[in-house]
Design an enzyme around this catalytic site. Structure first.
Site, PDB file in Angstrom:
ATOM      1  N   GLU A 150     106.362  54.868  50.875  1.00 28.70           N
ATOM      2  CA  GLU A 150     108.017  55.240  50.826  1.00 28.70           C
ATOM      3  C   GLU A 150     109.088  54.988  50.005  1.00 28.70           C
ATOM      4  O   GLU A 150     108.593  53.246  50.859  1.00 28.70           O
ATOM      5  CB  GLU A 150     108.237  55.267  52.130  1.00 28.70           C
ATOM      6  N   GLU A 232     121.396  57.438  56.995  1.00 27.88           N
ATOM      7  CA  GLU A 232     121.200  56.707  58.102  1.00 27.88           C
ATOM      8  C   GLU A 232     121.957  56.739  58.845  1.00 27.88           C
ATOM      9  O   GLU A 232     122.578  54.960  58.984  1.00 27.88           O
ATOM     10  CB  GLU A 232     119.284  56.211  58.087  1.00 27.88           C
TER      11      GLU A 232
END
Length: 456
Positions: A150, A232
């Site tokens: 990721e 986020e």
């Protein structure tokens, strides 16, 4: 403070709800896992409130973005974020956009031409990051959790938050300076945090992935499955917006010109187990920029890559005493083009001596039907003098394949794996330790994991 960046694990539990039928026109999404396809399914926008029960709504921009219009989050900053509202191209839990060309293997000829851009707006309050999320898998996966890497790119962060793991370096990429962070949550998480905030980014995917590969955190055999950009939020988040987003091959701007040949290397500070190389810089005129240098080493006729550097020097450790080595340097740019190899320098290490010795222990962190993660593997100096390098060897069971390693480099020969330190973790004082980890696949139903580790 750390956060558990696992929104896609939890998202998998809701994949049917999230992606069952993305709407073609949904100007406002307030459902926790609501999604909308835009531009004839070229991109998908997702609300993705995976880490909280508080309300969040996003206004979808059909031209290629969204705005968070309501966000009542108040998550602790030492834990997970509340959500990852984002826009993406590619495949995410069996929902694929149209025409992205993903999944694409990172060794494919078209990979170096992949580009993405984003423009964002930030409010004056809240705790959040503004980040890309690029996912890689050892297979051309279109559904389920990716298990390779990721790759996160943080354009901005507000509040007392930080990426998974710890900082392992600093690098200049895509015209800016970035902190490099690394952690592992069952897959490698490599985060690039911009040292000065930015509201936009236009970059080659390979610029960042080349650095990931050079650090040993990713493989060219892995596949890029999706490119996502969003936020986020931990606290608040209202007003965060992706104004525009693009992903594609870059058209006629593809860089096919390699960097110039590096200057011939010179060696200094040679000991029984290490040497320091320096060389003249390369230049790159192809547009993607110089990404770094690969260090090639040979004890016989064949040169193999043993490390990389983003500067014009490199310290090679873990060498054998009284042994002759030859080195060459090769430059690479952000599009993956390689320069011709430099001339050769020959180095003979000094005679060995001293009281250094090392011990190794390995822990199986996770195992499943056809794979496993070994972490941490701890290397400890049990001697009375400093170690200037180490090497761990172990037999790899038949049919097993290492798919990724972090905090070390490795080679496989005749079923034996040799793991060596990187430049930053080869020096160990008495009783000092360092760790590395790796991930491997195995035949279905095979329950073996490696054993018989030795350290030298």
């Amino acid at each position: 403070m750390r956060h558990a960046h696992i929104h896609l694990i939890i998202g998998a539990l809701f994949a049917t709800v999230l992606f069952a039928a993305p709407a073609q026109a949904a100007p406002v999404l307030c459902e926790k896992y609501g999604a909308a396809a835009i531009q004839n399914n070229r991109y998908i926008v997702q609300n993705n409130v995976w880490g909280a029960s508080t309300a969040q709504c996003i206004d979808v921009n059909q031209n290629g973005g969204f705005t968070i219009t309501q966000s009542a989050h108040n998550n602790a900053t030492n834990g997970a974020p509340a959500a990852y509202p984002s826009i993406y191209a590619g495949c995410h839990y069996a929902s694929c956009t149209t025409g992205s060309g993903l999944p694409m293997q990172a060794s494919a000829s078209g990979f170096g031409a992949l580009r993405s851009s984003v423009s964002m707006t930030y409010p004056g309050s809240g705790t959040y990051n503004a980040s890309y999320d690029l996912w890689f898998d050892p297979t051309p996966r279109t559904d389920g959790q990716n298990t390779g890497a990721e790759l996160m790119i943080w354009l901005n962060r507000a509040g007392s938050i930080q990426p998974i793991g710890s900082q392992v370096g600093t690098v200049n990429l895509a015209g800016a300076t970035w902190q490099v962070w690394f952690g592992n949550t069952g897959w490698n998480v490599i985060s690039y945090v911009r040292t000065s905030p930015a509201t936009s980014l236009d970059f080659s995917i390979n610029t960042f992935y080349s650095d990931v590969v050079s650090r040993g955190y990713g493989q060219r055999s892995w596949y890029l499955t999706s490119v996502q950009a969003g936020f986020e939020p931990w606290i608040g988040g209202t007003g965060l917006a992706v104004n525009s987003f693009s992903f594609g091959s870059g058209g006629g701007t593809t860089d096919t010109s390699p960097p110039t040949t590096p200057g011939n290397p010179a060696a200094s500070g040679t000991t029984a187990t290490g040497t320091t190389l320096s060389w003249g810089a390369s230049t790159d005129s192809g547009g993607s920029g110089l990404a770094g240098y690969d260090i090639l080493r040979a004890t016989g006729d064949t040169f193999t890559r043993v490390g990389s550097s983003t500067t014009t020097s490199y310290t090679d450790t873990g060498l054998s005493p009284a042994t002759t080595y030859r080195y060459r340097i090769q430059a690479r740019d952000g599009a993956g083009n390689l320069s011709p190899e430099s001339g050769t320098v020959t180095v003979t290490t000094q005679q060995g001596g001293g009281g250094g010795s090392c011990a190794v222990t390995a822990t199986t962190q996770n195992a499943w039907n056809n794979g496993y993660v070994i972490q941490p593997v701890t290397v400890t100096n049990r001697g009375t003098s400093a170690l200037n390098g180490w090497a761990v060897t172990f037999p790899l069971p038949s049919g097993h394949t290492i798919t990724g390693i972090w905090n070390a480099s490795y080679t496989v020969s005749g079923g034996t794996v040799t793991v060596r330190n990187l430049g930053h973790n080869g020096g160990l004082g008495p009783n000092a330790s360092t760790t590395f980890g790796f991930q491997a696949t195995r035949p279905a139903g095979n329950t073996q994991v490696p054993s018989g580790y030795t350290c030298a």
